[in-house]
Each structure stands twice: as structure tokens, then as C-alpha cells.
Write a protein that holds these residues in place. Structure first.
Motif, PDB file in Angstrom:
ATOM      1  N   TYR A   1       0.828  -1.216   0.000  1.00  0.00           N
ATOM      2  CA  TYR A   1       0.000   0.000   0.000  1.00  0.00           C
ATOM      3  C   TYR A   1       0.866   1.273   0.000  1.00  0.00           C
ATOM      4  CZ  TYR A   1      -3.608   3.380   1.123  1.00  0.00           C
ATOM      5  OH  TYR A   1      -4.448   4.473   1.078  1.00  0.00           O
TER       6      TYR A   1
ATOM      7  N   ILE B   1       4.404   8.235  -0.562  1.00  0.00           N
ATOM      8  CA  ILE B   1       4.778   8.462   0.836  1.00  0.00           C
ATOM      9  C   ILE B   1       4.506   9.932   1.170  1.00  0.00           C
ATOM     10  CG2 ILE B   1       6.736   8.604   2.436  1.00  0.00           C
ATOM     11  CD1 ILE B   1       5.891   5.725   1.923  1.00  0.00           C
TER      12      ILE B   1
ATOM     13  N   PRO C   1       0.851   9.719   8.122  1.00  0.00           N
ATOM     14  CA  PRO C   1       0.342   8.402   7.713  1.00  0.00           C
ATOM     15  C   PRO C   1      -1.168   8.390   7.478  1.00  0.00           C
ATOM     16  CG  PRO C   1       1.839   8.171   9.572  1.00  0.00           C
ATOM     17  CD  PRO C   1       1.651   9.642   9.354  1.00  0.00           C
TER      18      PRO C   1
ATOM     19  N   ALA D   1      -2.340   9.337   3.835  1.00  0.00           N
ATOM     20  CA  ALA D   1      -1.955   8.509   2.675  1.00  0.00           C
ATOM     21  C   ALA D   1      -3.209   7.850   2.111  1.00  0.00           C
ATOM     22  CB  ALA D   1      -0.926   7.461   3.091  1.00  0.00           C
TER      23      ALA D   1
ATOM     24  N   SER E   1       0.150  -5.342   3.295  1.00  0.00           N
ATOM     25  CA  SER E   1       0.600  -4.076   3.892  1.00  0.00           C
ATOM     26  C   SER E   1       0.974  -4.219   5.364  1.00  0.00           C
ATOM     27  CB  SER E   1      -0.534  -3.046   3.763  1.00  0.00           C
ATOM     28  OG  SER E   1      -0.247  -1.875   4.489  1.00  0.00           O
ATOM     29  N   GLY E   2       1.755  -3.248   5.825  1.00  0.00           N
ATOM     30  CA  GLY E   2       2.054  -3.170   7.252  1.00  0.00           C
ATOM     31  C   GLY E   2       0.893  -2.584   8.035  1.00  0.00           C
TER      32      GLY E   2
ATOM     33  N   ASN F   1      -1.056  -0.780  14.475  1.00  0.00           N
ATOM     34  CA  ASN F   1      -1.451  -1.542  13.282  1.00  0.00           C
ATOM     35  C   ASN F   1      -1.934  -2.940  13.647  1.00  0.00           C
ATOM     36  OD1 ASN F   1      -0.999   0.429  11.324  1.00  0.00           O
ATOM     37  ND2 ASN F   1       1.195   0.008  11.309  1.00  0.00           N
TER      38      ASN F   1
ATOM     39  N   LYS G   1      10.473   2.810   6.261  1.00  0.00           N
ATOM     40  CA  LYS G   1      10.764   4.175   5.858  1.00  0.00           C
ATOM     41  C   LYS G   1      10.421   5.149   6.984  1.00  0.00           C
ATOM     42  CE  LYS G   1      10.579   3.656   0.890  1.00  0.00           C
ATOM     43  NZ  LYS G   1       9.900   3.964  -0.378  1.00  0.00           N
TER      44      LYS G   1
ATOM     45  N   VAL H   1      10.471   4.715  10.085  1.00  0.00           N
ATOM     46  CA  VAL H   1       9.583   4.083  11.050  1.00  0.00           C
ATOM     47  C   VAL H   1      10.287   2.881  11.704  1.00  0.00           C
ATOM     48  CG1 VAL H   1       8.463   2.515   9.361  1.00  0.00           C
ATOM     49  CG2 VAL H   1       7.171   3.315  11.337  1.00  0.00           C
TER      50      VAL H   1
ATOM     51  N   GLU I   1       9.253  -0.559  13.774  1.00  0.00           N
ATOM     52  CA  GLU I   1       8.041  -1.354  13.947  1.00  0.00           C
ATOM     53  C   GLU I   1       8.305  -2.510  14.898  1.00  0.00           C
ATOM     54  OE1 GLU I   1       5.458  -0.970   9.929  1.00  0.00           O
ATOM     55  OE2 GLU I   1       7.220  -2.249   9.818  1.00  0.00           O
TER      56      GLU I   1
ATOM     57  N   SER J   1      10.148  -4.387   4.185  1.00  0.00           N
ATOM     58  CA  SER J   1       9.348  -5.588   4.471  1.00  0.00           C
ATOM     59  C   SER J   1       8.886  -6.266   3.178  1.00  0.00           C
ATOM     60  CB  SER J   1       8.147  -5.244   5.352  1.00  0.00           C
ATOM     61  OG  SER J   1       7.281  -4.374   4.665  1.00  0.00           O
TER      62      SER J   1
HETATM   63  O1  LIG Z   1       3.619  -2.230   4.013  1.00  0.00           O
HETATM   64  P1  LIG Z   1       3.182  -0.827   3.757  1.00  0.00           P
HETATM   65  O2  LIG Z   1       1.787  -0.728   3.222  1.00  0.00           O
HETATM   66  O3  LIG Z   1       4.169  -0.075   2.904  1.00  0.00           O
HETATM   67  O4  LIG Z   1       3.187  -0.142   5.198  1.00  0.00           O
HETATM   68  C1  LIG Z   1       4.398   0.172   5.838  1.00  0.00           C
HETATM   69  C2  LIG Z   1       4.176   1.352   6.736  1.00  0.00           C
HETATM   70  O5  LIG Z   1       3.524   2.319   5.907  1.00  0.00           O
HETATM   71  C3  LIG Z   1       3.071   3.503   6.550  1.00  0.00           C
HETATM   72  O6  LIG Z   1       4.182   4.321   6.842  1.00  0.00           O
HETATM   73  C4  LIG Z   1       4.853   4.779   5.683  1.00  0.00           C
HETATM   74  O7  LIG Z   1       3.970   5.598   4.909  1.00  0.00           O
HETATM   75  C5  LIG Z   1       3.535   6.812   5.594  1.00  0.00           C
HETATM   76  C6  LIG Z   1       2.530   7.511   4.705  1.00  0.00           C
HETATM   77  O8  LIG Z   1       3.065   7.797   3.448  1.00  0.00           O
HETATM   78  C7  LIG Z   1       4.762   7.659   5.917  1.00  0.00           C
HETATM   79  O9  LIG Z   1       4.360   8.835   6.609  1.00  0.00           O
HETATM   80  C8  LIG Z   1       5.724   6.845   6.786  1.00  0.00           C
HETATM   81  O10 LIG Z   1       6.906   7.584   7.008  1.00  0.00           O
HETATM   82  C9  LIG Z   1       6.096   5.543   6.103  1.00  0.00           C
HETATM   83  O11 LIG Z   1       6.860   4.714   6.962  1.00  0.00           O
HETATM   84  C10 LIG Z   1       2.268   3.203   7.778  1.00  0.00           C
HETATM   85  O12 LIG Z   1       1.914   4.407   8.398  1.00  0.00           O
HETATM   86  C11 LIG Z   1       3.020   2.280   8.692  1.00  0.00           C
HETATM   87  O13 LIG Z   1       2.250   1.973   9.837  1.00  0.00           O
HETATM   88  C12 LIG Z   1       3.295   1.014   7.918  1.00  0.00           C
HETATM   89  O14 LIG Z   1       3.939   0.086   8.736  1.00  0.00           O
END
Ligand SMILES: O=P(O)(O)OC[C@H]1O[C@H](O[C@H]2O[C@H](CO)[C@@H](O)[C@H](O)[C@H]2O)[C@H](O)[C@@H](O)[C@@H]1O
Length: 454
Positions: free
Chosen positions: A176, A183, A187, A190, A213-214, A286, A326, A328, A330, A367
Motif C-alpha cells: 500500500y 509516501i 500516515p 496517505a 501491507s504493514g 497496526n 521508511k 519508522v 516497527e 518488508s
Molecule cells: O507495508 P506498507 O503498506 O508499505 O506499510 C508500511 C508502513 O507504511 C506507513 O508508513 C509509511 O507511509 C507513511 C505515509 O506515506 C509515511 O508517513 C511513513 O513515514 C512511512 O513509513 C504506515 O503508516 C506504517 O504503519 C506502515 O507500517
């Protein structure tokens, strides 16, 4: 400025074994039998069926407009057995063929063309972007420079022609954040564009499609906003929480390591309290993972101290492990389960492990590497990465940049949409649908779009 993973140089700490012995998920051999493999929870015997509560911090996305108009992609000629070798360029709708230097994309292949896939293969695996196993031993998986990979949009014609020639159909696995949405700083902001939602809806109508997705699954489903779609599968919390299409047969519902939910909840509360004095940091629950964002950290000098706080919480919970993404940190259940296992599970459970299928995984973050690696030798991994991402990596003390197990690249979410749109167009015209699957006249109109949560 901030990118990825491990930029703090702090490797994932080895953790003591979790409460129960993790058991590897071993996908069944092809042809698959439905739910034939070991789907036991690596941490628990308890099979999860309980619906979970949603995260209330994300508001519903704005209502979707009409489906996106058909991307003006001209397909390479398909159908002929030798088509894979004959198609080399595609008009991707941007008025030029060949991808180098567009959209800040940089030069693909770096001149080495290590993945020269046009017509070089007898069996077409290169044309499909699948790296033959004998040419890429396991120890080399994950070692490629993403910026030297071929651009998937440039290989579109070849790829689709090879699918047609082999009577194969794609199955899509889509990350996602950073893949379907750019990005962004917040969050919660998005949100999926209406255009992407339309393309996604159509792709999922024509081809089996999963979002991996995370994000927590409920939040993810809300963000995607295709609640009535019967062809979309979800793997939230980095694959720890899997479900079938909403409102449909939910026999795929699968929640791994769910006994760690209370632990994650406690860890989440602790994190909220302990990072409160780090202005700009943000904790995101999450469900089967918890994120500590530092993209907006006001004082970047505080980053090591912030990570120490996260480590402090981690040390209280031996059932959890820390990961990087990115900007973050976790915490997830300590378990041999990840996006790659989720992809294998879905392929197996949906009886999509056969030779008539090409799994295609698109993702941008660390991931996603587990999924790229899981598809090594059997599918196509596409990393989403731009020149700007590389610059950020370098600015964060990684002059060598990131390494990947993907075999192709897309530059950004716009290119992801174009790529998916091209498959929607191909599927609509009866191409890339494999043997006897989804005759064109049986494809229903784009699924209704509805918002809300379950
Ligand atoms: O596996 P994903 O769908 O890529 O999720 C991974 C993390 O994505 C989100 O954080 C990332 O995107 C945010 C919005 O663009 C950005 O602000 C943040 O810096 C990125 O790390 C989500 O908020 C995380 O909880 C997910 O783990």
C-alpha cells in the motif's frame, strides 16, 4: 530527509525464541491443493476467527469517482508463440518508448543490462521477469542494486506477450504505502486516489489481487475503499492478518500470532507514553504490529534516543521483534511470518501455485523484500524506487544504497498505476488471462465502490 530502514545502523536485534517454536510455513508443491499446506500459526495453535476492532484514527477516504479512464497503453503484439522474443518496446501513454531518464527515473540497467530479458530465453522465464534459479543462487537473492533493474514499464509489451505465449495469467500482490499511495508526512493522509482506486478495482476484477501491507487489515480495507469488491484479498499487519474479499467467502481468514495481541497493545501504550516527549514522533497501532514514526521528528538529533526508547519497550516484551521501514520503527510478533509467507499462503490457498500463473509483487519498503525473495524463481518482484529515494538513502549514510531481491523496477506510484492500468486494458481485451479464465464477456462492470468499515 528520511528514508529507509536501518538508516540508524542498528541491526535487528537477535531475540530469544518466542513462547512457542515457530514453524516454517512450507507451501505445498504445485499443483496446489486448497489449504493443503501447513498453515499453523507459527506462534500459536489457536486459529483466529474473531473480527478485530478497527483503528479509529483514520477517517474514511473521500468518495471515489468513476473508474479511471483506460490508460492509453499500446500493447505489444501478443498471442503468437514467439511473441515474447519479438516485442521490445511499448508506448506507455507518455508519448515515448523506452524509460530512461523519465520522471526522475534515471537510467535503467546502468548500461550493464544484467537482466536482458528480451528474447534471450527458450522458456520465456526472463521475459516474465522471473530469474532462473540456477542463475541466481539463494545467497545472491536480495543483493541487486534496484537502480540497475529494468524498468517494468519498458518491459510491459514483452511481459504481456510472454504471458500470452505461455498462456499464463498474472496474480497481483500490492503493497500500500509507497506503492499505491505516495509516501506522505502524515500516515493518516496517505489516501488512495480515485484514479488508482478505479484501476485497482478493475485489475482485481480481472485478475486475483491481494493488498499486502504493514497497516492493520481493517484500516487497510477502509483506505482501499472497495468494500463490495469480490476479488480483493487483504494481508494486513505485514501479512499477520489475512482475509478474503469483504462480504465474500471468508474461508481464507487467517490471523497469525494472534496471542500476541495483548502484548502488542501493552507495548503500544508504553510506546505512546515513552515517546511523548519526542516532538513530531507518532505511534500508530497496526493491530498485529505497532509503528513508531519519526519522519516528522522535530529534532533529528533525538533519533538515537528515540530508538533507545523503542528498544526499552522491546526489552519488556520478548515475544516481539523490532524492524525498520521508511522513517519508522516497527514492533511485530517475533515469528517466522512475514509478507513473503503471506504471499505463499495466498497462492496456495487460492490454488494459484500452478504453471499457468505468474505472481507479480509490487512494493517499495524493506518488508517487501521478504515477498520478493519468496517469489524468487517463480514470480516477478517489482520494487518502487526513484532517483530521489536513492538520494535520500545516500543522505542517510548509505552510500551504497539499498539492495533488493526484486527483478524489475517502477519509479513511483504513477508508474504503478500505469503498469496496473496496462494489465486492466490487456485483461479487458482478453489478453493475459491464461487458459480459459474469465472470458471477456463474463467480466462484470467495475465493482461498486462503497466506503465504510466492517
Ligand atoms: O507495508 P506498507 O503498506 O508499505 O506499510 C508500511 C508502513 O507504511 C506507513 O508508513 C509509511 O507511509 C507513511 C505515509 O506515506 C509515511 O508517513 C511513513 O513515514 C512511512 O513509513 C504506515 O503508516 C506504517 O504503519 C506502515 O507500517
Amino acid at each position: 530527509m528520511c528514508t529507509a530502514s536501518a538508516e540508524l545502523g542498528s541491526p535487528e536485534r537477535p531475540r530469544p525464541a518466542a513462547q512457542a517454536t515457530p514453524s516454517d510455513y512450507v507451501p505445498s508443491a504445485s499443483p496446489p491443493k486448497r489449504l493443503s499446506a501447513d498453515y499453523s500459526d507459527p506462534l500459536s495453535d489457536a486459529s483466529e476467527v474473531t473480527p478485530v476492532s478497527g483503528d479509529d484514527r483514520v477517517s474514511a477516504p473521500t468518495p471515489a469517482g468513476p473508474p479511471a479512464s483506460e490508460p492509453s497503453v499500446v500493447m505489444g503484439a501478443g498471442g503468437a508463440p514467439d511473441a515474447a522474443a519479438s516485442v521490445t518496446a511499448v508506448d506507455d501513454g507518455r508519448g515515448e518508448a523506452g524509460g530512461s531518464g523519465r520522471n526522475g527515473c534515471g537510467i535503467a540497467n546502468g548500461g550493464t543490462d544484467a537482466f536482458s530479458i528480451d528474447g534471450t530465453s527458450d522458456d520465456g522465464v526472463w521475459a516474465l521477469g522471473v530469474e532462473p534459479l540456477e542463475q541466481a543462487p539463494p545467497e545472491t537473492v536480495g543483493q541487486k542494486n534496484p537502480m540497475q533493474l529494468p524498468l517494468a514499464l519498458d518491459r510491459l509489451g514483452t511481459l504481456q506477450a510472454a504471458l500470452d505465449a505461455g498462456r499464463r495469467r498474472p496474480v497481483f500482490f500490492l503493497d500500500y504505502d509507497g506503492t499505491l499511495t505516495p509516501i506522505v508526512k502524515d500516515p493518516d493522509s496517505a489516501l488512495l486516489s480515485d484514479e488508482m482506486r478505479g484501476v485497482l478495482s478493475e485489475v482485481a476484477t480481472l485478475f486475483p489481487t491481494a493488498i499486502v501491507s504493514g497497516r492493520g487489515r481493517i484500516k487497510l480495507q477502509s483506505l482501499i475503499g472497495l468494500h463490495d469488491h469480490q476479488g480483493l484479498y487483504y494481508a494486513g499487519s505485514h501479512g499477520f492478518d489475512i482475509s478474503g474479499p469483504m462480504g465474500g467467502d471468508d474461508s481464507l481468514r487467517r490471523k497469525v500470532a494472534s496471542e500476541t495481541l495483548p502484548v502488542l497493545k501493552r507495548a503500544s501504550s508504553q510506546l505512546v507514553a515513552t515517546v511523548a516527549d519526542f516532538s513530531g514522533s507518532q505511534v500508530e497501532n497496526n493491530e498485529l504490529a505497532v509503528s513508531v514514526h519519526y519522519r516528522n521528528l522535530v529534532d533529528k538529533q533525538q533519533l538515537p534516543a528515540l530508538e533507545s526508547r523503542v528498544d526499552g519497550v522491546l526489552s519488556d516484551h520478548p515475544g516481539l521483534s523490532k524492524h525498520h521501514g521508511k522513517c519508522v520503527f516497527e514492533l511485530r510478533p517475533q515469528s517466522n511470518w512475514h509478507k513473503g509467507k503471506a504471499v505463499e499462503y495466498l497462492l496456495d490457498a487460492l490454488a494459484l501455485g500452478g504453471p499457468d500463473v505468474l505472481p507479480i509483487y509490487i512494493g517499495d519498503d524493506i518488508s517487501d523484500e521478504d515477498a520478493f525473495a519468496a517469489l524468487h524463481g517463480r514470480g516477478l518482484g517489482i520494487i518502487v524506487m526513484s532517483d530521489a529515494d536513492v538520494t535520500e538513502y545516500q543522505a542517510n549514510g548509505h552510500p551504497g544504497g539499498r539492495r533488493t531481491a526484486a527483478t524489475m523496477r517502477l519509479c513511483n506510484t504513477d508508474d504503478v498505476r500505469r503498469f496496473l492500468g496496462a494489465f486492466a486494458a490487456a485483461g479487458r481485451s482478453g489478453r493475459c488471462t491464461g487458459p480459459g479464465v474469465l472470458p471477456v464477456d463474463s467480466v462484470p462492470p467495475t465493482a461498486a465502490v462503497k466506503h465504510g468499515s466492517d
